[in-house]
Design an enzyme around this catalytic site. Sequence first.
Site, short mmCIF file in Angstrom:
data_model
loop_
_atom_site.label_atom_id
_atom_site.label_comp_id
_atom_site.label_asym_id
_atom_site.label_seq_id
_atom_site.Cartn_x
_atom_site.Cartn_y
_atom_site.Cartn_z
N ASN A 147 0.84 -1.20 0.00
CA ASN A 147 0.00 0.00 0.00
C ASN A 147 0.87 1.25 0.00
O ASN A 147 1.75 1.40 0.85
CB ASN A 147 -0.90 0.04 1.24
CG ASN A 147 -1.94 1.14 1.18
OD1 ASN A 147 -2.89 1.04 0.42
ND2 ASN A 147 -1.75 2.19 1.96
N GLU A 148 0.66 2.11 -0.99
CA GLU A 148 1.33 3.41 -1.05
C GLU A 148 2.84 3.30 -0.78
O GLU A 148 3.39 3.98 0.09
CB GLU A 148 0.69 4.39 -0.07
CG GLU A 148 -0.74 4.73 -0.39
CD GLU A 148 -1.39 5.70 0.58
OE1 GLU A 148 -2.44 6.25 0.25
OE2 GLU A 148 -0.83 5.90 1.68
N CYS A 156 16.04 4.30 3.43
CA CYS A 156 16.62 3.69 4.62
C CYS A 156 18.14 3.77 4.51
O CYS A 156 18.71 3.47 3.45
CB CYS A 156 16.17 2.24 4.77
SG CYS A 156 16.91 1.43 6.21
N GLU A 308 -7.93 5.42 -4.05
CA GLU A 308 -8.30 6.08 -2.80
C GLU A 308 -8.45 7.57 -3.02
O GLU A 308 -7.63 8.19 -3.70
CB GLU A 308 -7.22 5.91 -1.72
CG GLU A 308 -7.11 4.58 -1.05
CD GLU A 308 -6.05 4.62 0.06
OE1 GLU A 308 -5.83 5.69 0.66
OE2 GLU A 308 -5.43 3.57 0.31
N PHE A 358 -10.49 10.35 12.58
CA PHE A 358 -11.22 11.53 12.12
C PHE A 358 -11.11 11.73 10.61
O PHE A 358 -11.47 12.79 10.10
CB PHE A 358 -10.76 12.78 12.88
CG PHE A 358 -11.13 12.73 14.34
CD1 PHE A 358 -12.46 12.69 14.74
CD2 PHE A 358 -10.14 12.69 15.32
CE1 PHE A 358 -12.80 12.63 16.08
CE2 PHE A 358 -10.47 12.63 16.66
CZ PHE A 358 -11.81 12.59 17.05
N HIS A 359 -10.59 10.72 9.91
CA HIS A 359 -10.57 10.76 8.45
C HIS A 359 -11.95 10.38 7.94
O HIS A 359 -12.56 9.42 8.41
CB HIS A 359 -9.53 9.77 7.93
CG HIS A 359 -9.18 9.93 6.48
ND1 HIS A 359 -10.08 9.72 5.47
CD2 HIS A 359 -8.02 10.28 5.87
CE1 HIS A 359 -9.50 9.93 4.30
NE2 HIS A 359 -8.25 10.27 4.52
#
Length: 634
Positions: A147-148, A156, A308, A358-359
């Site tokens: 994901n994303e 890194c 999304e 709160f999304h």
Amino acid sequence: MLNLNTLHFGGDYNPEQWDKEVWKEDIELMQRASVNLVSLGIFSWAKLEPSDGNYDFDWLDEVVELLHQGGISIDMATATASPPAWLTLAHPEVLPVNFDGVRLSHGGRQQYCAASEAYRTKAAALVEQIAKRYAKHPAVKMWHVNNEYGCHAPYCYCENSRKAFVSWLQMRYASLDELNTAWGTDFWSQRYYNWEEIVVPKRTPDGTHPNPGQQLDFKRFSSDVTLELFKMERDIIKKYDSVNPVTTNFMSMKFTYAMDYFAWAKEVDFVSTDHYLAQHDPLNHIDLAQQADLTRGFAGGKQWLLMEHSSSAVNWQPRNYAKTPGQEKRNALSFVARGSQGALYFQWRQGQAGSERFHSALVPHAGEDTRVFREVSELGAILKSMPELSQYPTNRAEVAMVYDYEQFWVMMQANMPTEDLSYPNTVAQWYRAMWELGIQVDFVQASASKEELSQYKLVLMPMVHMLSEQEEENFISYAQQGGNLVVGYFSNISSRTGRVKLGGYGGKLVKDVIGVYVEEFYPLRPEQELELSNGLKARMWSELSRANGAEVLASFAGSDVDGSVAIAKRKLGSSTAWYQGTELTEKSQKKFFAEIVKKLEIHSEGGEGTEVIHRGPFRFEINHLKNKVKVSRS
């Protein structure tokens, strides 16, 4: 490939966060809202594998069957985006190390190093279990890897990453001598005599910065090593499912830069992306259009999928403003008009706990008796009513804009002529000017072939800082063989290794073809604004330059470089090439482009708050000033 027989509507579904009693209600509400696709299991690793090698799929089996019975298709995720606590406890080397050498903690998401063998081994084992179990299930219509990628910890700097970086360099360069030349390591005594001497470009003493060529290569490596993770999971899935497509969700947003999505797009079965508005920006609908057009560029002009976006407010901006009535319908249909095969959201049901509680979601905390649920249900019905739209890509534009992640990476470095330079802001300003003129724009890479470029009447090159010799020749050939070109300031300054081209800035393209000889950069002071000789206004940038065969359209005045070339053009047979040697203000950029598109008779529709997009026989009219959307057959 992506299903071209339907438009998708739905979003991320996280049933593991809810009691079972809610699951049946979810299915009923999905049917009410015309939901036909959900992404399942994206962040479920800890639930699917509670301890090392101990898998529990009972709950997921039950959800899959409920969705199937309810007529809801599944975009099955591999759940590898967030390693569980037992893994990072047993193998702390999985956790990434940041620029300052600090190992990041478990507790967020994407807390893994892309070069970690422990992470790769355990992720591969999980994917094997999921693919083997669900590959033949009739509800599974596509696969959602991780994901994303690169959203939170794209770089890194641990020892594993250093070793992987060195191996990557050994494949890129034939010898250390070639690497030393590319990086210019005789500066500051940085020459390497052994591959093991090479470090990752992390924090150096105050007032100094890592080698620019090394930084650029490290960003290339980071995108590549992360892409290897995707390919690893994709190939495991393909062993069990050779029919349904495999993708991963990109992040098409203005300041998302870590992964080279043009390169990634070659490895997915179809392009999908996530996009979230900067709701504080009153012109955020133009940014939305830009990122949708850019995503279509990744897809090579073909259909893609919005995986999304938000039904209303997000939770991670300084001030999370809710969307206004009707705004989400306009947003979603703008994506669809620009090539998306539907509209999916994060997420189905608004969470009660966790950092994204709160999304916004399709089903808010207040439930289905809400404006948000009513509006998204209306949108679902609209998409359901025109499945034939899915068969058509968005019509090709007459104008292309060059966008290239390596330009983004090199422009992020320190020690540039001014810290005010911003590649994404300049690209956005050029795009915005075209949008307000009602001109559709496609995006192409700086490595686009002559054949690709020749499909466009006009090509825009905003701050394309690095070009290889072949790339430069492609743009020159395009301009000399009938294509029209606008080259922005600080373009073609260096080779793809970051080494500056000598003999006048801008190389052959600017100096010889357009005919402007640029000697020196003269950045303007903050808030300084110049009125050019033709009345246009400029900011941030000026140059000491002179005409070298070009026709001067505007020169600098009231500056340290009075009389130098600010804007010039040159006729090249049937075509024209322009050079813009400054950053124009928004109004002036629009005025400059208006003159060009009028001269070239480029088709214009909409503008000034309204966008008109054609997708096959469908015509979309979206009025962002009057809160109206109209979709009709042309």
